[in-house]
Design a protein around this motif. Structure first.
Motif, PDB file in Angstrom:
ATOM      1  N   THR A   3      52.173   5.591 -60.089  1.00 25.83           N
ATOM      2  CA  THR A   3      53.415   5.120 -60.716  1.00 25.83           C
ATOM      3  C   THR A   3      54.378   4.624 -59.645  1.00 25.83           C
ATOM      4  O   THR A   3      54.998   3.560 -59.779  1.00 25.83           O
ATOM      5  CB  THR A   3      54.066   6.252 -61.526  1.00 25.83           C
ATOM      6  N   ARG A   4      54.501   5.383 -58.581  1.00 28.18           N
ATOM      7  CA  ARG A   4      55.386   4.996 -57.480  1.00 28.18           C
ATOM      8  C   ARG A   4      54.947   3.656 -56.880  1.00 28.18           C
ATOM      9  O   ARG A   4      55.762   2.759 -56.670  1.00 28.18           O
ATOM     10  CB  ARG A   4      55.378   6.097 -56.430  1.00 28.18           C
ATOM     11  N   GLY A   5      53.654   3.510 -56.616  1.00 28.96           N
ATOM     12  CA  GLY A   5      53.153   2.290 -56.007  1.00 28.96           C
ATOM     13  C   GLY A   5      53.235   1.080 -56.911  1.00 28.96           C
ATOM     14  O   GLY A   5      53.333  -0.057 -56.433  1.00 28.96           O
ATOM     15  N   SER A   6      53.220   1.301 -58.221  1.00 25.93           N
ATOM     16  CA  SER A   6      53.282   0.180 -59.164  1.00 25.93           C
ATOM     17  C   SER A   6      54.661  -0.462 -59.212  1.00 25.93           C
ATOM     18  O   SER A   6      54.807  -1.611 -59.640  1.00 25.93           O
ATOM     19  CB  SER A   6      52.907   0.663 -60.569  1.00 25.93           C
ATOM     20  N   GLY A   7      55.692   0.291 -58.811  1.00 24.08           N
ATOM     21  CA  GLY A   7      57.054  -0.230 -58.871  1.00 24.08           C
ATOM     22  C   GLY A   7      57.659  -0.224 -60.260  1.00 24.08           C
ATOM     23  O   GLY A   7      58.760  -0.738 -60.463  1.00 24.08           O
ATOM     24  N   LEU A   8      56.985   0.384 -61.221  1.00 24.31           N
ATOM     25  CA  LEU A   8      57.468   0.383 -62.606  1.00 24.31           C
ATOM     26  C   LEU A   8      58.884   0.940 -62.712  1.00 24.31           C
ATOM     27  O   LEU A   8      59.789   0.304 -63.252  1.00 24.31           O
ATOM     28  CB  LEU A   8      56.541   1.223 -63.488  1.00 24.31           C
ATOM     29  N   TYR A   9      59.052   2.143 -62.211  1.00 20.61           N
ATOM     30  CA  TYR A   9      60.352   2.785 -62.342  1.00 20.61           C
ATOM     31  C   TYR A   9      61.388   2.163 -61.407  1.00 20.61           C
ATOM     32  O   TYR A   9      62.571   2.093 -61.747  1.00 20.61           O
ATOM     33  CB  TYR A   9      60.244   4.284 -62.081  1.00 20.61           C
ATOM     34  N   GLN A  10      60.941   1.727 -60.240  1.00 20.61           N
ATOM     35  CA  GLN A  10      61.892   1.096 -59.335  1.00 20.61           C
ATOM     36  C   GLN A  10      62.551  -0.110 -60.001  1.00 20.61           C
ATOM     37  O   GLN A  10      63.779  -0.281 -59.939  1.00 20.61           O
ATOM     38  CB  GLN A  10      61.202   0.672 -58.039  1.00 20.61           C
ATOM     39  N   ARG A  11      61.742  -0.939 -60.651  1.00 23.56           N
ATOM     40  CA  ARG A  11      62.288  -2.130 -61.319  1.00 23.56           C
ATOM     41  C   ARG A  11      63.198  -1.738 -62.483  1.00 23.56           C
ATOM     42  O   ARG A  11      64.274  -2.310 -62.664  1.00 23.56           O
ATOM     43  CB  ARG A  11      61.156  -3.037 -61.800  1.00 23.56           C
ATOM     44  N   ALA A  12      62.758  -0.756 -63.264  1.00 25.45           N
ATOM     45  CA  ALA A  12      63.552  -0.355 -64.425  1.00 25.45           C
ATOM     46  C   ALA A  12      64.866   0.293 -63.998  1.00 25.45           C
ATOM     47  O   ALA A  12      65.919   0.038 -64.590  1.00 25.45           O
ATOM     48  CB  ALA A  12      62.748   0.611 -65.299  1.00 25.45           C
ATOM     49  N   LEU A  13      64.828   1.120 -62.971  1.00 21.10           N
ATOM     50  CA  LEU A  13      66.040   1.785 -62.499  1.00 21.10           C
ATOM     51  C   LEU A  13      67.016   0.790 -61.872  1.00 21.10           C
ATOM     52  O   LEU A  13      68.222   0.852 -62.116  1.00 21.10           O
ATOM     53  CB  LEU A  13      65.679   2.871 -61.485  1.00 21.10           C
ATOM     54  N   GLU A  14      66.485  -0.117 -61.078  1.00 21.13           N
ATOM     55  CA  GLU A  14      67.356  -1.117 -60.458  1.00 21.13           C
ATOM     56  C   GLU A  14      67.981  -2.029 -61.515  1.00 21.13           C
ATOM     57  O   GLU A  14      69.160  -2.392 -61.420  1.00 21.13           O
ATOM     58  CB  GLU A  14      66.570  -1.917 -59.429  1.00 21.13           C
ATOM     59  N   ALA A  15      67.201  -2.375 -62.545  1.00 25.59           N
ATOM     60  CA  ALA A  15      67.740  -3.207 -63.620  1.00 25.59           C
ATOM     61  C   ALA A  15      68.848  -2.482 -64.377  1.00 25.59           C
ATOM     62  O   ALA A  15      69.771  -3.113 -64.906  1.00 25.59           O
ATOM     63  CB  ALA A  15      66.621  -3.609 -64.584  1.00 25.59           C
ATOM     64  N   ALA A  16      68.760  -1.147 -64.407  1.00 28.49           N
ATOM     65  CA  ALA A  16      69.779  -0.346 -65.087  1.00 28.49           C
ATOM     66  C   ALA A  16      70.968  -0.037 -64.183  1.00 28.49           C
ATOM     67  O   ALA A  16      71.902   0.639 -64.608  1.00 28.49           O
ATOM     68  CB  ALA A  16      69.169   0.954 -65.598  1.00 28.49           C
ATOM     69  N   GLY A  17      70.913  -0.519 -62.940  1.00 29.15           N
ATOM     70  CA  GLY A  17      72.061  -0.369 -62.054  1.00 29.15           C
ATOM     71  C   GLY A  17      71.977   0.737 -61.027  1.00 29.15           C
ATOM     72  O   GLY A  17      72.976   1.069 -60.397  1.00 29.15           O
ATOM     73  N   ALA A  18      70.788   1.316 -60.829  1.00 27.52           N
ATOM     74  CA  ALA A  18      70.653   2.453 -59.916  1.00 27.52           C
ATOM     75  C   ALA A  18      70.073   2.051 -58.570  1.00 27.52           C
ATOM     76  O   ALA A  18      69.389   1.028 -58.441  1.00 27.52           O
ATOM     77  CB  ALA A  18      69.776   3.527 -60.542  1.00 27.52           C
ATOM     78  N   GLN A  19      70.325   2.874 -57.591  1.00 27.88           N
ATOM     79  CA  GLN A  19      69.658   2.802 -56.298  1.00 27.88           C
ATOM     80  C   GLN A  19      68.534   3.828 -56.331  1.00 27.88           C
ATOM     81  O   GLN A  19      68.759   5.000 -56.639  1.00 27.88           O
ATOM     82  CB  GLN A  19      70.631   3.117 -55.164  1.00 27.88           C
ATOM     83  N   VAL A  20      67.310   3.414 -56.022  1.00 32.29           N
ATOM     84  CA  VAL A  20      66.149   4.291 -56.149  1.00 32.29           C
ATOM     85  C   VAL A  20      65.864   4.990 -54.828  1.00 32.29           C
ATOM     86  O   VAL A  20      65.778   4.348 -53.770  1.00 32.29           O
ATOM     87  CB  VAL A  20      64.911   3.490 -56.594  1.00 32.29           C
ATOM     88  N   LEU A  21      65.687   6.294 -54.898  1.00 33.65           N
ATOM     89  CA  LEU A  21      65.287   7.101 -53.756  1.00 33.65           C
ATOM     90  C   LEU A  21      63.883   7.640 -54.012  1.00 33.65           C
ATOM     91  O   LEU A  21      63.526   7.948 -55.159  1.00 33.65           O
ATOM     92  CB  LEU A  21      66.256   8.261 -53.538  1.00 33.65           C
ATOM     93  N   LEU A  22      63.089   7.763 -52.940  1.00 30.71           N
ATOM     94  CA  LEU A  22      61.724   8.268 -53.057  1.00 30.71           C
ATOM     95  C   LEU A  22      61.502   9.379 -52.039  1.00 30.71           C
ATOM     96  O   LEU A  22      62.068   9.336 -50.937  1.00 30.71           O
ATOM     97  CB  LEU A  22      60.710   7.141 -52.813  1.00 30.71           C
ATOM     98  N   PRO A  23      60.673  10.369 -52.356  1.00 30.56           N
ATOM     99  CA  PRO A  23      60.403  11.428 -51.390  1.00 30.56           C
ATOM    100  C   PRO A  23      59.688  10.889 -50.155  1.00 30.56           C
ATOM    101  O   PRO A  23      58.956   9.894 -50.221  1.00 30.56           O
ATOM    102  CB  PRO A  23      59.488  12.391 -52.165  1.00 30.56           C
ATOM    103  N   GLU A  24      59.920  11.554 -49.020  1.00 28.01           N
ATOM    104  CA  GLU A  24      59.136  11.261 -47.822  1.00 28.01           C
ATOM    105  C   GLU A  24      57.683  11.673 -48.081  1.00 28.01           C
ATOM    106  O   GLU A  24      57.364  12.308 -49.088  1.00 28.01           O
ATOM    107  CB  GLU A  24      59.705  12.016 -46.629  1.00 28.01           C
ATOM    108  N   ALA A  25      56.790  11.317 -47.139  1.00 18.75           N
ATOM    109  CA  ALA A  25      55.351  11.519 -47.339  1.00 18.75           C
ATOM    110  C   ALA A  25      54.997  12.974 -47.658  1.00 18.75           C
ATOM    111  O   ALA A  25      54.209  13.257 -48.572  1.00 18.75           O
ATOM    112  CB  ALA A  25      54.590  11.040 -46.108  1.00 18.75           C
ATOM    113  N   ALA A  26      55.587  13.912 -46.915  1.00 25.38           N
ATOM    114  CA  ALA A  26      55.258  15.330 -47.145  1.00 25.38           C
ATOM    115  C   ALA A  26      55.714  15.776 -48.526  1.00 25.38           C
ATOM    116  O   ALA A  26      54.998  16.507 -49.229  1.00 25.38           O
ATOM    117  CB  ALA A  26      55.897  16.191 -46.059  1.00 25.38           C
TER     118      ALA A  26
END
Length: 259
Positions: A158-181
């Protein structure tokens, strides 16, 4: 939807509207969704609930595996065949109880779909104080120009697909993701925990969410296995940790049982 309403395979004894649920990805998440839907429905008797057709297609190939390696089994024929079946049966609205599955869907579907991704993203932005939120700004203060920060917890797929990143950014949010660990911990909870049928203590889950949120204004649980753990946490889940599946339950009720 394929065919007209008069061609629906469900008999007229089925109440309308009918909700189609495509699940089995995984099974525990589907059970959690159905249980949450029943508990949230304003019903005083059996007949007040939503007529629901459920396909628990557990043998659908792993969605994250396919996104990471296109030589693995393709879930698209399974997903599209099941949505076609729900349409033929007579579902007026469908939901897919799997976030990553949405990465494989074309624009044209055989049955109207309520997107788990879009609903979850909107709910997270509201919780973060974005458009439609309580104060119109992020939890960090009164700077209305600052975009609310949402930490996304989801599978690698899901993270790699960018699905939520696009939806969140379209809704006005800045997207944060966990570090590798941290992302590895999320995947372990999902695959070695819930999907494997291994108990994940609620305290451990809440601790993980708390550690990974960083300075985010809200956390979005974008995996239905995390939804299982969120449901188990109940009132222990902070208000600004948004479970996409719980948001979907609310949206289904608002759509099919208008106030």
């Amino acid at each position: 939807m394929s065919g007209g309403r008069d061609e629906r395979l469900l008999p007229d004894t089925w109440r309308r509207p009918v909700l189609g649920v495509l699940g089995g990805m995984g099974p525990a998440a589907t059970v959690t969704f159905l249980d949450a839907l029943v508990r949230a429905t304003p019903a005083a008797r059996d007949q007040d609930h939503i007529d629901t057709v459920v396909l628990g297609h557990a043998t659908t190939p792993d969605r994250t595996a396919r996104l990471q390696d296109d030589t693995t089994a393709d879930p698209v024929p399974y997903l599209m065949g099941d949505l076609e079946l729900l349409g033929r049966l007579g579902a007026d609205l469908a939901v897919i109880v799997c976030n990553t599955a949405h990465a494989f869907l074309p624009a044209d579907l055989p049955v109207p779909l309520l997107s788990l991704i879009e609903v979850g993203a909107r709910g997270a932005v509201r919780a973060a104080g974005g458009p439609g939120g309580a104060d119109g700004a992020g939890a960090g203060g009164g700077d209305a120009a600052r975009r609310p920060r949402v930490m996304l917890l989801a599978t690698d797929g899901t993270r790699g697909s960018g699905l939520y990143q696009r939806a969140l950014e379209a809704a006005g949010a800045q997207v944060l993701l966990p570090e590798a660990a941290g992302q590895a911990e999320v995947m372990a909870v999902i695959y070695q925990g819930v999907k494997a049928g291994v108990e994940v203590p609620t305290g451990d889950f809440l601790d993980l969410v708390g550690r990974l949120r960083g300075d985010a204004d809200a956390v979005l649980l974008g995996c239905t296995e995390l939804s299982v753990l969120a449901d188990q946490a109940g009132d222990g889940l902070p208000y600004d940790v948004v479970d996409a599946q719980a948001a979907l339950v609310t949206e289904v009720l608002a759509t099919l049982i208008p106030s």
